[in-house]
Design a protein around this motif. Structure first.
Motif, PDB file in Angstrom:
ATOM      1  N   GLU A 506       0.826  -1.199   0.000  1.00 10.31           N
ATOM      2  CA  GLU A 506       0.000   0.000   0.000  1.00 10.31           C
ATOM      3  C   GLU A 506       0.870   1.262   0.000  1.00 10.31           C
ATOM      4  O   GLU A 506       0.548   2.239  -0.691  1.00 10.31           O
ATOM      5  CB  GLU A 506      -0.930  -0.001   1.216  1.00 10.31           C
ATOM      6  N   VAL A 507       1.965   1.241   0.769  1.00 11.84           N
ATOM      7  CA  VAL A 507       2.879   2.395   0.767  1.00 11.84           C
ATOM      8  C   VAL A 507       3.483   2.580  -0.619  1.00 11.84           C
ATOM      9  O   VAL A 507       3.602   3.717  -1.113  1.00 11.84           O
ATOM     10  CB  VAL A 507       3.983   2.199   1.827  1.00 11.84           C
ATOM     11  N   LYS A 508       3.841   1.476  -1.265  1.00 10.77           N
ATOM     12  CA  LYS A 508       4.402   1.555  -2.620  1.00 10.77           C
ATOM     13  C   LYS A 508       3.376   2.162  -3.586  1.00 10.77           C
ATOM     14  O   LYS A 508       3.728   2.990  -4.440  1.00 10.77           O
ATOM     15  CB  LYS A 508       4.792   0.151  -3.083  1.00 10.77           C
ATOM     16  N   SER A 509       2.109   1.777  -3.450  1.00 13.60           N
ATOM     17  CA  SER A 509       1.071   2.334  -4.320  1.00 13.60           C
ATOM     18  C   SER A 509       0.903   3.828  -4.086  1.00 13.60           C
ATOM     19  O   SER A 509       0.719   4.601  -5.036  1.00 13.60           O
ATOM     20  CB  SER A 509      -0.256   1.603  -4.072  1.00 13.60           C
ATOM     21  N   ILE A 510       0.980   4.259  -2.807  1.00 15.24           N
ATOM     22  CA  ILE A 510       0.865   5.688  -2.500  1.00 15.24           C
ATOM     23  C   ILE A 510       2.013   6.465  -3.144  1.00 15.24           C
ATOM     24  O   ILE A 510       1.812   7.523  -3.763  1.00 15.24           O
ATOM     25  CB  ILE A 510       0.846   5.899  -0.975  1.00 15.24           C
ATOM     26  N   LEU A 511       3.226   5.936  -3.031  1.00  9.32           N
ATOM     27  CA  LEU A 511       4.384   6.618  -3.609  1.00  9.32           C
ATOM     28  C   LEU A 511       4.293   6.663  -5.133  1.00  9.32           C
ATOM     29  O   LEU A 511       4.635   7.678  -5.758  1.00  9.32           O
ATOM     30  CB  LEU A 511       5.669   5.907  -3.182  1.00  9.32           C
ATOM     31  N   ASP A 512       3.826   5.569  -5.742  1.00 12.96           N
ATOM     32  CA  ASP A 512       3.697   5.546  -7.198  1.00 12.96           C
ATOM     33  C   ASP A 512       2.682   6.576  -7.676  1.00 12.96           C
ATOM     34  O   ASP A 512       2.858   7.201  -8.730  1.00 12.96           O
ATOM     35  CB  ASP A 512       3.283   4.147  -7.662  1.00 12.96           C
ATOM     36  N   THR A 513       1.609   6.747  -6.911  1.00 12.61           N
ATOM     37  CA  THR A 513       0.601   7.745  -7.282  1.00 12.61           C
ATOM     38  C   THR A 513       1.155   9.164  -7.146  1.00 12.61           C
ATOM     39  O   THR A 513       0.934  10.021  -8.009  1.00 12.61           O
ATOM     40  CB  THR A 513      -0.646   7.584  -6.401  1.00 12.61           C
ATOM     41  N   LEU A 514       1.901   9.413  -6.056  1.00  8.94           N
ATOM     42  CA  LEU A 514       2.478  10.743  -5.848  1.00  8.94           C
ATOM     43  C   LEU A 514       3.559  11.071  -6.862  1.00  8.94           C
ATOM     44  O   LEU A 514       3.798  12.234  -7.175  1.00  8.94           O
ATOM     45  CB  LEU A 514       3.062  10.838  -4.436  1.00  8.94           C
TER      46      LEU A 514
END
Length: 700
Positions: A506-514
Motif C-alpha cells: 500500500e505504501v508503494k502504491s501511495i508513492l507511485d501515485t504521488l
C-alpha cells in the motif's frame, strides 16, 4: 525530451492515419462518379485483391474475435470499395469496348479461364456462375446465419456473464480493475457480434449486386456494341461478354475472401488459439485415425480402375504421419510412467494448493442478516459499505481494501463478525426487526427496552421496537437500525485498526501515485529511507488517528530529518509536528481553542527517565506501584474532562509524548496526546487541569 518527441510523433502518426482513412472514404465515393484511367483501375483492383488476402490471413492468425474489432467496419468499406471498382470498370468497358486497356480484367478473362474464343467465354461464364453460387448459397448464407445466432446468444448470455463478474468481484477473486476490464470486454463482445449481424448483410448484398451488374454489362455491352459502335452481334458478344466475365471474376475473388473471413472470425468465438495452432493440436491427438485412413487408401489402390500411382504414395505419406504421432504418444506415456516410478512412497509429491492470502478486511454475517446485503431486498448495507470506504479514504488518507462479505453458518443467525487478515477484531449480535436506542449520557427520560451495549463505542443501549422509536428520540436517545449499527461498528474498527491495513504494498502504491505530480519528493525520500521505515512512520500516525492524506509534507519532513536519524520514533514525531495544524484542528472547537490536560513536571520527568528502548519502540518502564498510580490519575482526569463535555486531550513535551501515549494506550485507547511543538501559533490552548500522582486534578 525523448518522451515528448515520442508522444508528438505518435500523435502525428495517429492524425495522419485518420486523415488517410477520411481521404480514402471520400475517394471511394468519388470513384463512382469520376472516370478512372485504365492503369489506375488496375492499381486499385490489385490493391483490393491484396487487401482482401491480408484480411483473411489476419483472421486466421487472430485468437479472439475482439482482437480484430474493426472487422465489421472494414467489411462495409471493402464492400463499397469493390462496388466502386465494379462501377468504374463497367464505365470503361462500355465506353471503350474492344479498346479497353484494363490488363487485370483481361488477364482474368483469359488466363484464369485457361482458353480463349467462344469456348473461353462459355467456361469463364460457367466459372463465374459457380463462384457466385458458392459464395451466395454456401459461404455468405452460412456466415450470415452464424453471425445472427452468435449475436442472439451473446446478448442472451450478457446478464449471466455480468452477474458472474459481479459475484467474482464480491468474493474477492477479482480486483476492481480486473472486473471493470472484463465488463468492458463483455460489452465490446456484444457490440462486435451485434455489428457483425448487420455487417454480414453487406456481403450477401454485394453478391446480389454483382449478379445484377454482370447481367446489365452483358445486355448493355451488346446494345452499345451493335448500335453505337456498329459491331456485329458476334464481335460484340465476344468483346463485352469476355470483359464482363473478367470483370466479374476480378471483383468476386476479393469478395470471396472477405465473405470467407466473415465466417471464420465469427466461428472463432469458441477458441482461444489461432486457427493453425488449433488445427495442429486437434489433428494430432489420435494416431489411430491416420492408420485407418492409410489402410483404406491402400485398399482402394488395388481395386480395378483406381489410380494406383496416386493412392499408394498418399497412403504411405499418411502412414508415416501416423507412425510419427504414435511415436510421440508412446514417448510421452513412457516419460510419465518413469516419473511415477521414480517417486518413492516417501518422496511422492503431495497435491498442495497454493496458499491463498487472507482477506485484508472481511465482514461475516449470520444467515439471518443476509437480507441486508441481498440486492433483491435493497442491499442497504452494501451502499453504506461503499460510502464507508470512500469516507475513510478522505478522512484517513488510506484507501481501505475491498471488504469481502461472507455468510458464516457458524455464527448465530443475527450475529456478525469483522476480521482483519483472518483474525476477528469485532463481533456483535443484533436483534432483527428492532432498533438500538443508544444513551449518549444526557437522556431526559428513561424508556423501557431490552438492555444492550452499543458495539462500536460500548455505550449503554436498549433494544426497542418501531412503536417506541419516536418516544426514544424525544427522550434524547440515538436510535439506529441494523445496517447503521454494522456500518458504524465497521467504521470505528477501520479507524482503530487502520495501521494494521497499511502494508508495504500500500505504501508503494501511495508513492507511485504521488510520483506523477511530485517526483522530486518521492525520489528524495527514497534515497534516505526504505519502504519498511516509511511504513512504520505512517503506521504510527494512523495508530493515533492522524490522517496521512496530506502525504507531501510528511515525505518532505522524512527526507529532511532522515539524514539526522533514521529512528522511526524520532521521524514519527517530526512528521506529527509537520501536521501540527491538522492535528490541532482535529481536537479544537470552532473558536480554535484547544482544551488540554497537562502533566505535573516532576511526573513527566519520571516518565522520561523510565524510557526503555524495545524492538517495538520506546516504552515507559515505571515501577509497578507508580505505574498504577499514574494510570488511575490519568483515568480520573480524563473522566472529569468527559463529564465537562470536552474531548480528552493531553499536552506534554516532545520527549515525553510517545511514552505517555504508549503507557495509556491499553487503559485509555482513545486519549489524544499532543506535544508542545505540535501546537501551532494560531491555536489557543486552555488548561483544564494538571495530573499528579495523588489522583487529584489540580484546577488551573
Amino acid at each position: 525530451m525523448a518522451d515528448i518527441s515520442g508522444t508528438l510523433r505518435g500523435s502525428l502518426l495517429n492524425g495522419r492515419s485518420d486523415i488517410m482513412v477520411a481521404v480514402g472514404v471520400i475517394a471511394v465515393i468519388a470513384m463512382m462518379l469520376i472516370p478512372l484511367p485504365a492503369f489506375m483501375l488496375d492499381l486499385l483492383m490489385a490493391s483490393n485483391l491484396v487487401f482482401s488476402l491480408l484480411v483473411i490471413l489476419i483472421v486466421l492468425y487472430t485468437r479472439r474475435a475482439l482482437e480484430f474489432s474493426v472487422f465489421p467496419t472494414l467489411l462495409l468499406l471493402s464492400t463499397v470499395f469493390g462496388l466502386a471498382l465494379n462501377v468504374s470498370s463497367t464505365r470503361l468497358i462500355l465506353s471503350q469496348g474492344s479498346e479497353f486497356e484494363g490488363k487485370i480484367v483481361k488477364a482474368f478473362a483469359t488466363f484464369v479461364v485457361g482458353t480463349s474464343g467462344t469456348e473461353g467465354l462459355v467456361i469463364g461464364f460457367i466459372i463465374f456462375i459457380i463462384l457466385i453460387s458458392v459464395q451466395f448459397i454456401v459461404i455468405t448464407k452460412g456466415a450470415t446465419r452464424v453471425a445472427e445466432v452468435a449475436a442472439r446468444f451473446t446478448l442472451d448470455a450478457l446478464p449471466g456473464k455480468q452477474m458472474a463478474i459481479e459475484a467474482a468481484y464480491n468474493s474477492g477473486s477479482l480486483t476492481e480493475e480486473e472486473a471493470t476490464r472484463q465488463k468492458n470486454d463483455l460489452q465490446r463482445e456484444v457490440d462486435f457480434y451485434g455489428a457483425m449481424d448487420g455487417a454480414s448483410k453487406f456481403v450477401s448484398g454485394n453478391v446480389k449486386v454483382g449478379i445484377l451488374i454482370t447481367a446489365i454489362n452483358i445486355v448493355g455491352g451488346l446494345i452499345v456494341g451493335t448500335t453505337i459502335h456498329g459491331e456485329s452481334i458476334g464481335l460484340a458478344a465476344n468483346t463485352y461478354v469476355s470483359l464482363t466475365v473478367g470483370d466479374g471474376l476480378v471483383t468476386q475473388f476479393p469478395a470471396l475472401f472477405i465473405s470467407t473471413a466473415t465466417g471464420l472470425i465469427v466461428t472463432r468465438a469458441i477458441s482461444d488459439g489461432t486457427f493453425g495452432s488449433d488445427v495442429s493440436e486437434q489433428f494430432s491427438q489420435h494416431s489411430r485415425v491416420y492408420w485407418i485412413a492409410s489402410f483404406f487408401l491402400l485398399f482402394l489402390a488395388f481395386l480395378p480402375g483406381f489410380p494406383t500411382l496416386v493412392l499408394v504414395p498418399l497412403a504411405l505419406l499418411i502412414g508415416y504421419l501416423a507412425y510419427r504421432l504414435s511415436s510421440k504418444q508412446v514417448a510421452a506415456q513412457r516419460t510419465a510412467r518413469e516419473a511415477e516410478e521414480a517417486a518413492t512412497p516417501e518422496e511422492e509429491p503431495q497435491d498442495v494448493s497454493p496458499i491463498v492470502p487472507l482477506d485484508p478486511l472481511s465482514l461475516e454475517l449470520g444467515y439471518g442478516l443476509i437480507p441486508l446485503v441481498d440486492k433483491d431486498q435493497g442491499a442497504e448495507l452494501l451502499d453504506r459499505i461503499t460510502r464507508i470506504r470512500r469516507e475513510s479514504a478522505l478522512e484517513l488518507g488510506l484507501v481501505v481494501p475491498r471488504i469481502r462479505i461472507i455468510d458464516n453458518m457458524r455464527l448465530e443467525p443475527s450475529e456478525y463478525s469483522v476480521k482483519i487478515k483472518g483474525v476477528e477484531v469485532g463481533r456483535a449480535k443484533l436483534k432483527t426487526g428492532f432498533y438500538l436506542a443508544i444513551n449518549p449520557g444526557d437522556v431526559s427520560e428513561e424508556i423501557e427496552g431490552d438492555k444492550a451495549t452499543d458495539p462500536a463505542f460500548g455505550l449503554p443501549a436498549l433494544w426497542i421496537d418501531e412503536d417506541h422509536r419516536e418516544e426514544a428520540e424525544r427522550s434524547g436517545y440515538t436510535v439506529v437500525d441494523s445496517p447503521s449499527i454494522i456500518a458504524t461498528h465497521l467504521t470505528e474498527i477501520i479507524k482503530r485498526h487502520a495501521h494494521e491495513m497499511l502494508g508495504r504494498q500500500e505504501v508503494k502504491s501511495i508513492l507511485d501515485t504521488l510520483r506523477d505530480n511530485y517526483p522530486a519528493v518521492v525520489d528524495d525520500v527514497n534515497k534516505s529511507l526504505s519502504l519498511g521505515e516509511m511504513q512504520k512512520v505512517l503506521q504510527g500516525l494512523l495508530q493515533e488517528r492522524v490522517s496521512i492524506r496530506n502525504m507531501v509534507p510528511i515525505l518532505e519532513t522524512l527526507a529532511d530529518y532522515a539524514p539526522v536519524s533514521n529512528n522511526v520514533t524520532f521521524l514519527g514525531e517530526k512528521a506529527r509536528q509537520a501536521l501540527g495544524r491538522q492535528i490541532c484542528l482535529q481536537y479544537a472547537d470552532e473558536n480554535r481553542v484547544l482544551r488540554v490536560l497537562t502533566i505535573n513536571p516532576e511526573l513527566e520527568q519520571e516518565i522520561i527517565d523510565s524510557r526503555v528502548e524495545t524492538a517495538q519502540g520506546p516504552i515507559a518502564s515505571l515501577e509497578p506501584e507508580k505505574h498504577r498510580a499514574w494510570i488511575n490519575a490519568a483515568t480520573n482526569a480524563v473522566h472529569q474532562v468527559q463529564q465537562l463535555g470536552y474531548m480528552p486531550v493531553m499536552l506534554c513535551s516532545e520527549a515525553a509524548r510517545k511514552l505517555v501515549r504508549q503507557s495509556l494506550e491499553r487503559d485509555i485507547p482513545d486519549i489524544a496526546v499532543l506535544s508542545v511543538p505540535e501546537v501551532v501559533a494560531d491555536i489557543t490552548t486552555e488548561g483544564l487541569g494538571e495530573i499528579v500522582l495523588d489522583t487529584q486534578v489540580q484546577q488551573s
